[in-house]
Design a protein around this motif. Structure first.
Motif, PDB file in Angstrom:
ATOM      1  N   ALA A  63       0.828  -1.212   0.000  1.00 28.14           N
ATOM      2  CA  ALA A  63       0.000   0.000   0.000  1.00 28.14           C
ATOM      3  C   ALA A  63       0.862   1.260   0.000  1.00 28.14           C
ATOM      4  O   ALA A  63       0.533   2.253  -0.671  1.00 28.14           O
ATOM      5  CB  ALA A  63      -0.927  -0.006   1.216  1.00 28.14           C
ATOM      6  N   SER A  64       1.970   1.258   0.720  1.00 24.38           N
ATOM      7  CA  SER A  64       2.828   2.443   0.811  1.00 24.38           C
ATOM      8  C   SER A  64       3.524   2.726  -0.512  1.00 24.38           C
ATOM      9  O   SER A  64       3.580   3.877  -0.975  1.00 24.38           O
ATOM     10  CB  SER A  64       3.865   2.256   1.923  1.00 24.38           C
ATOM     11  OG  SER A  64       3.246   2.138   3.188  1.00 24.38           O
ATOM     12  N   TYR A  65       4.064   1.692  -1.146  1.00 25.29           N
ATOM     13  CA  TYR A  65       4.734   1.906  -2.435  1.00 25.29           C
ATOM     14  C   TYR A  65       3.742   2.350  -3.505  1.00 25.29           C
ATOM     15  O   TYR A  65       4.054   3.200  -4.347  1.00 25.29           O
ATOM     16  CB  TYR A  65       5.441   0.616  -2.873  1.00 25.29           C
ATOM     17  CG  TYR A  65       6.755   0.379  -2.173  1.00 25.29           C
ATOM     18  CD1 TYR A  65       7.785   1.302  -2.256  1.00 25.29           C
ATOM     19  CD2 TYR A  65       6.978  -0.772  -1.418  1.00 25.29           C
ATOM     20  CE1 TYR A  65       8.996   1.092  -1.609  1.00 25.29           C
ATOM     21  CE2 TYR A  65       8.185  -0.989  -0.776  1.00 25.29           C
ATOM     22  CZ  TYR A  65       9.186  -0.053  -0.871  1.00 25.29           C
ATOM     23  OH  TYR A  65      10.390  -0.251  -0.238  1.00 25.29           O
ATOM     24  N   ALA A  66       2.537   1.773  -3.456  1.00 25.23           N
ATOM     25  CA  ALA A  66       1.521   2.171  -4.440  1.00 25.23           C
ATOM     26  C   ALA A  66       1.076   3.620  -4.212  1.00 25.23           C
ATOM     27  O   ALA A  66       0.860   4.366  -5.173  1.00 25.23           O
ATOM     28  CB  ALA A  66       0.324   1.228  -4.363  1.00 25.23           C
ATOM     29  N   LYS A  67       0.963   4.016  -2.958  1.00 20.04           N
ATOM     30  CA  LYS A  67       0.500   5.369  -2.658  1.00 20.04           C
ATOM     31  C   LYS A  67       1.455   6.432  -3.192  1.00 20.04           C
ATOM     32  O   LYS A  67       1.024   7.498  -3.658  1.00 20.04           O
ATOM     33  CB  LYS A  67       0.325   5.533  -1.144  1.00 20.04           C
ATOM     34  CG  LYS A  67      -0.167   6.912  -0.725  1.00 20.04           C
ATOM     35  CD  LYS A  67      -0.400   6.984   0.771  1.00 20.04           C
ATOM     36  CE  LYS A  67      -0.917   8.361   1.172  1.00 20.04           C
ATOM     37  NZ  LYS A  67      -1.198   8.466   2.626  1.00 20.04           N
ATOM     38  N   LEU A  68       2.764   6.149  -3.147  1.00 18.08           N
ATOM     39  CA  LEU A  68       3.749   7.145  -3.564  1.00 18.08           C
ATOM     40  C   LEU A  68       4.296   6.876  -4.969  1.00 18.08           C
ATOM     41  O   LEU A  68       5.244   7.536  -5.390  1.00 18.08           O
ATOM     42  CB  LEU A  68       4.908   7.175  -2.554  1.00 18.08           C
ATOM     43  CG  LEU A  68       4.530   7.529  -1.116  1.00 18.08           C
ATOM     44  CD1 LEU A  68       5.770   7.704  -0.260  1.00 18.08           C
ATOM     45  CD2 LEU A  68       3.671   8.780  -1.060  1.00 18.08           C
ATOM     46  N   ASP A  69       3.665   5.932  -5.705  1.00 15.07           N
ATOM     47  CA  ASP A  69       4.056   5.660  -7.097  1.00 15.07           C
ATOM     48  C   ASP A  69       5.559   5.407  -7.226  1.00 15.07           C
ATOM     49  O   ASP A  69       6.274   6.121  -7.944  1.00 15.07           O
ATOM     50  CB  ASP A  69       3.648   6.819  -8.016  1.00 15.07           C
ATOM     51  CG  ASP A  69       2.146   6.962  -8.121  1.00 15.07           C
ATOM     52  OD1 ASP A  69       1.478   5.933  -8.238  1.00 15.07           O
ATOM     53  OD2 ASP A  69       1.648   8.098  -8.063  1.00 15.07           O
ATOM     54  N   MET A  70       6.036   4.366  -6.557  1.00 17.64           N
ATOM     55  CA  MET A  70       7.456   4.041  -6.657  1.00 17.64           C
ATOM     56  C   MET A  70       7.813   3.660  -8.084  1.00 17.64           C
ATOM     57  O   MET A  70       7.041   3.027  -8.796  1.00 17.64           O
ATOM     58  CB  MET A  70       7.811   2.892  -5.720  1.00 17.64           C
ATOM     59  CG  MET A  70       9.303   2.559  -5.768  1.00 17.64           C
ATOM     60  SD  MET A  70       9.774   1.157  -4.772  1.00 17.64           S
ATOM     61  CE  MET A  70      11.544   1.139  -5.072  1.00 17.64           C
ATOM     62  N   HIS A  71       9.021   4.023  -8.484  1.00 16.61           N
ATOM     63  CA  HIS A  71       9.477   3.743  -9.838  1.00 16.61           C
ATOM     64  C   HIS A  71       9.626   2.241 -10.065  1.00 16.61           C
ATOM     65  O   HIS A  71       9.882   1.470  -9.136  1.00 16.61           O
ATOM     66  CB  HIS A  71      10.823   4.433 -10.104  1.00 16.61           C
ATOM     67  CG  HIS A  71      11.935   3.949  -9.228  1.00 16.61           C
ATOM     68  ND1 HIS A  71      12.273   4.554  -8.032  1.00 16.61           N
ATOM     69  CD2 HIS A  71      12.785   2.902  -9.357  1.00 16.61           C
ATOM     70  CE1 HIS A  71      13.285   3.917  -7.474  1.00 16.61           C
ATOM     71  NE2 HIS A  71      13.621   2.899  -8.260  1.00 16.61           N
ATOM     72  N   ASP A  72       9.486   1.845 -11.316  1.00 19.76           N
ATOM     73  CA  ASP A  72       9.740   0.461 -11.715  1.00 19.76           C
ATOM     74  C   ASP A  72      11.166   0.289 -12.227  1.00 19.76           C
ATOM     75  O   ASP A  72      11.746  -0.793 -12.091  1.00 19.76           O
ATOM     76  CB  ASP A  72       8.753   0.027 -12.798  1.00 19.76           C
ATOM     77  CG  ASP A  72       7.324  -0.039 -12.282  1.00 19.76           C
ATOM     78  OD1 ASP A  72       7.105  -0.685 -11.252  1.00 19.76           O
ATOM     79  OD2 ASP A  72       6.426   0.564 -12.909  1.00 19.76           O
ATOM     80  N   VAL A  73      11.710   1.337 -12.834  1.00 22.09           N
ATOM     81  CA  VAL A  73      13.071   1.294 -13.366  1.00 22.09           C
ATOM     82  C   VAL A  73      13.745   2.626 -13.049  1.00 22.09           C
ATOM     83  O   VAL A  73      13.101   3.686 -13.082  1.00 22.09           O
ATOM     84  CB  VAL A  73      13.088   1.045 -14.891  1.00 22.09           C
ATOM     85  CG1 VAL A  73      14.526   0.932 -15.399  1.00 22.09           C
ATOM     86  CG2 VAL A  73      12.301  -0.207 -15.255  1.00 22.09           C
ATOM     87  N   ARG A  74      15.043   2.556 -12.724  1.00 18.82           N
ATOM     88  CA  ARG A  74      15.797   3.774 -12.435  1.00 18.82           C
ATOM     89  C   ARG A  74      17.108   3.750 -13.205  1.00 18.82           C
ATOM     90  O   ARG A  74      17.804   2.734 -13.239  1.00 18.82           O
ATOM     91  CB  ARG A  74      16.080   3.886 -10.934  1.00 18.82           C
ATOM     92  CG  ARG A  74      16.959   5.072 -10.539  1.00 18.82           C
ATOM     93  CD  ARG A  74      16.939   5.269  -9.046  1.00 18.82           C
ATOM     94  NE  ARG A  74      17.456   4.122  -8.343  1.00 18.82           N
ATOM     95  CZ  ARG A  74      18.614   4.100  -7.675  1.00 18.82           C
ATOM     96  NH1 ARG A  74      19.371   5.182  -7.632  1.00 18.82           N
ATOM     97  NH2 ARG A  74      19.018   3.018  -7.048  1.00 18.82           N
ATOM     98  N   VAL A  75      17.466   4.872 -13.816  1.00 16.03           N
ATOM     99  CA  VAL A  75      18.738   5.045 -14.508  1.00 16.03           C
ATOM    100  C   VAL A  75      19.549   6.060 -13.708  1.00 16.03           C
ATOM    101  O   VAL A  75      19.106   7.191 -13.497  1.00 16.03           O
ATOM    102  CB  VAL A  75      18.557   5.538 -15.954  1.00 16.03           C
ATOM    103  CG1 VAL A  75      19.916   5.718 -16.624  1.00 16.03           C
ATOM    104  CG2 VAL A  75      17.687   4.570 -16.743  1.00 16.03           C
TER     105      VAL A  75
END
Length: 814
Positions: free
Chosen positions: A52-64
């Protein structure tokens, strides 16, 4: 109906007559069932809360992330994402600029000076949003004077107000208007990449992008891009496309591409769920089994004490089914009371666990409902055990002749168990002094169940304390290695790559209080062996032939393999290599144009060193050309002059131009130690329940033994033995039971501890190497709990023995 009422009243009378014992047995069941529900329910809480926490803050799926020290014009990384084949699967993109810094949050005479990071992103970014716990967000128009949101875990650790002012490198004042967090920092991690050590020694400031670009002297530049993908998109496939795109286009870039599952903090949190779940399952199961053994043994012994009354009932012609009803009703009452109390224990343990978890991790969403289903499973076992414990002796009693059931004392014994063995062993002392050992041997089933109950508690304690011993040994070895030969060493991080004789390096060496200064170069890399196993490294290029400090070598030799790589023992183990083997090092290399690209170099493993952090590796400074950075440094190692205060030197170095952060050689170890201290709160709950369970089992065993042997005790009193002698015998018997349980618990605990350290900790914290360690103090504590505390419980029956009516106790009609 009246007959049933009589039986209920009779069983209620039995309950009241033994209310202390019944309550103690019920508490034993309650501790097992309640602790099982409280401990095993945490995995479900954490999974739901993390998701729920990661979804609420829209965590990235990929990072460069571009190579350390390099940047690109704003828009470059966004365009790079738009050029990949899967661009249509990208749902959100945000560019960022992260800049290392030093954060000074000192106030009220308290010194708080730590390494930190400025995280610059557009206000209202659609990826990796910032959640504010206290204060407020930075508003879109606030991009003039430095303003930020301070990371929650750091602020809470030092009890900082919801808004205030801190200083960063160069003495710049930054006003923070709130305390918050972002998905990357749910599990605080410093630049070492080790989770759980960030909150005390690492501060993050979430700042508008334009401000960070100005403070970092990187106008219009970025060094990170994060993106979210449409549901169902293959993250690794997109990451591969981005890796290929980095080396293409008008400007070649180097960097790393990370998918969500490989993010250190994200991986650590979810892997920690599995590791902790297995750990708590083991603890909860041992508690439940300990309670089960204790309840089964103690309840059966309560019924066996009524054996004579059962025989009298059969002699009077009462049907066996009706005779069995009375003790069975007692078992039902004990079971119901245990389950009811277990619900309360479960709620208390659950609330305590929830309080610790929510205090350890600053998540925006915590969902911690009581796990009724888990408690129901444990309660069913807790309800069935007393019934089984009652049914067994009742079944045995109603199957014999009434005259056999009526017999008491030595006349009731059908065998001596293992007691006849004493005839072949010369046991010193008078006959009554041999009774404790004879009592233990003549009832092997009873002895084994009691010892196993105590052993389960000791096994939990050995497991819990053994893990702490392994942590302590790891921290002690790390600190000893870091302080060897150069106490007070300090590392000053520079704001980029500078020549060894540059003004920035000379300025650090010229600071008042600096005795020696040596340039260092620290570069990220990935090591790969022939089996394609990979390990992320932080390679430190230093003078390994002398200098201020050099690592201890535990295997291999630099003389045999000059210019070779010095790996940690943990990294070598994970890669399956040893000194003399070669591996492929993937690392950044600066070109003649000043840009960085990724290159593969084959290097030889020259030696191993004992640092438990897997990422730590060393190369001699003669190999700086491997990175295209010959004669270049991005840090300076400093040895202070005798008498120089470390804090004063750190503050002076922090104000030196070109220095972004200053860390002591033991800062990572100190931070990890503080993280471990917070983690021990969870273990303290398990230790408290364990102690209560062991004492309850021992008290119940002593109390029932006093009831069973009341005629024996009365006989000894009648022959003139004082109360203290009888108590000494009871203490000796309890000590023997405790010794057997402690021996079994130590053996079981050692096995579980070895499994937890070598398997579970290795999965949860793969970046750290642990050795299985059990300190002498742990064994001493086990002996004090398993033998000392258990042996002393008969003293609680002193009042009953002193008030015994000797004639009434001895008056038995045969």
């Amino acid at each position: 109906m009246s007959s049933r009422l009589i039986w209920l009243r009779w069983s209620w009378r039995d309950l009241r007559r033994r209310w202390v014992l019944v309550l103690a047995i019920a508490l034993t069941i309650a501790l097992g069932t309640g602790a099982y529900a409280g401990f095993t329910g945490t995995a479900d809480w954490r999974t739901r809360s993390y998701d729920a926490s990661y979804a609420k803050l829209d965590m990235h799926d990929v990072r460069v992330t571009l190579t350390k020290g390099t940047t690109a014009p704003a828009g470059t990384l966004r365009h790079l994402v738009a050029r990949i084949p899967s661009a249509d699967r990208v749902s959100g993109v945000a560019e960022r600029l992260t800049v290392p810094t030093q954060v000074d949050a000192s106030r009220g005479g308290r010194e708080v000076l730590v390494a930190g990071r400025l995280v610059g992103a557009a206000t209202g970014a659609e990826v990796d949003r910032v959640h504010v716990y206290a204060g407020r967000q930075v508003r879109p128009g606030e991009s003039g004077s430095p303003i930020a949101v301070l990371e929650r875990a750091f602020a809470r650790y030092y009890d900082l107000p919801s808004s205030g002012t801190v200083r960063i490198s160069g003495g710049t004042r930054v006003r923070y208007v709130g305390q918050g967090t972002a998905p990357d920092y749910f599990s605080p991690a410093a630049d070492s990449g080790i989770p759980m050590i960030g909150e005390s020694s690492f501060a993050v400031l979430f700042v508008p992008l334009a401000i960070v670009q100005r403070l970092g002297d990187a106008k219009g530049q970025v060094n990170e891009v994060v993106l979210t993908l449409a549901p169902g998109t293959d993250q690794k496939a997109v990451a591969g496309q981005l890796e290929r795109a980095l080396g293409q286009g008008p400007t070649s870039l180097s960097g790393t591409v990370t998918v969500r599952d490989d993010e250190i903090g994200y991986h650590a949190l979810y892997e920690d769920i599995n590791g902790d779940a297995r750990f708590f399952d083991v603890i909860a199961l041992l508690l439940l089994l300990g309670a089960a053994f204790g309840a089964f043994n103690l309840t059966s012994r309560v019924v066996e004490a009524q054996r004579r009354e059962i025989g009298i009932g059969m002699a009077l012609g009462v049907p066996r089914s009706r005779i069995a009803a009375r003790p069975l009703l007692l078992g039902v009452q004990v079971a119901l009371l245990g389950v009811a109390l277990g619900l309360g224990v479960g709620v208390m343990v659950s609330r305590a666990m929830a309080g610790l978890l929510t205090g350890l991790l600053p998540l925006p969403v915590w969902d911690t409902p009581f796990q009724y289903r888990t408690f129901l499973y444990a309660a069913l076992l807790g309800f069935a055990l007393p019934l089984l414990a009652v049914a067994w002796p009742v079944w045995r009693a109603v199957r014999v002749r009434p005259v056999d059931a009526i017999r008491v004392g030595h006349l009731a014994a059908r065998g001596g168990g293992l007691a006849p063995l004493l005839r072949r062993l010369p046991v010193p002392g008078r006959g009554y002094r041999q009774m404790p050992l004879r009592n233990v041997l003549r009832t092997p089933r009873r002895t084994a169940l009691t010892a196993l109950g105590i052993g389960a508690a000791v096994a939990i304690m050995i497991t819990v304390f053994g893990m702490l011993d392994s942590f302590a040994a790891m921290l002690g070895d790390s600190e000893q290695e870091a302080t060897r030969g150069g106490s007070g060493r300090v590392i000053a991080q520079l704001d980029g790559y500078h020549a060894d004789n540059s003004a920035q390096v000379r300025a650090v060496a010229a600071v008042n209080g600096v005795d020696h200064a040596m340039p260092l170069l620290t570069m990220p890399a990935t090591a790969r062996n022939g089996n394609r196993k990979t390990v992320t490294l932080l390679v430190e290029l230093r003078d390994l032939g002398g200098g201020i400090w050099r690592p201890t070598l535990t295997a291999g030799s630099l003389a045999e393999h000059p210019g070779g790589l010095v790996l940690s023992e943990k990294a070598a183990h994970d890669l399956g290599v040893r000194p003399g083997d070669s591996l492929v090092l993937r690392h950044p290399r600066r070109s003649a144009q000043g840009t960085f690209t990724l290159a593969d170099s084959r290097v030889t493993v020259a030696a191993l060193q004992p640092n438990p952090l897997r990422t730590v590796a060393y190369l001699d400074r003669s190999r700086t050309d491997l990175f295209g950075l010959a004669g270049t440094a991005n840090a300076v190692e400093v040895l202070p002059t005798p008498g120089t205060e470390p804090d004063h030197l750190r503050r002076t170095l922090s104000a030196t131009p070109g220095v972004t952060a200053v860390q002591t050689a033991t800062e990572t170890v100190d931070a990890l130690r503080k993280g471990v201290e917070e983690f021990t709160g969870i273990l303290d709950i398990a230790a408290g329940v364990t102690l209560a369970l062991a004492v309850l089992i021992a008290f119940n065993a002593a109390s029932i033994s006093a009831d069973e042997r009341s005629r024996e005790n009365a006989t000894m009193f009648a022959f003139g033995l004082p109360v203290r002698t009888v108590l000494t015998m009871a203490v000796a018997e309890s000590a023997l039971l405790g010794a057997l349980g402690t021996a079994a618990g130590i053996l079981i605990g050692q096995g579980i501890d070895r499994w937890m350290v070598q398997v579970q900790l290795a999965r949860t914290m793969p970046e750290i190497g642990f050795d299985v360690t059990l300190a002498p103090g742990t064994y001493l504590t086990a002996l004090l709990l398993g033998i000392g505390a258990v042996a002393l419980t008969p003293l609680l029956t002193t009042r009953r023995l002193r008030r015994m009516n000797i004639p009434a106790t001895l008056r038995v009609v045969e």
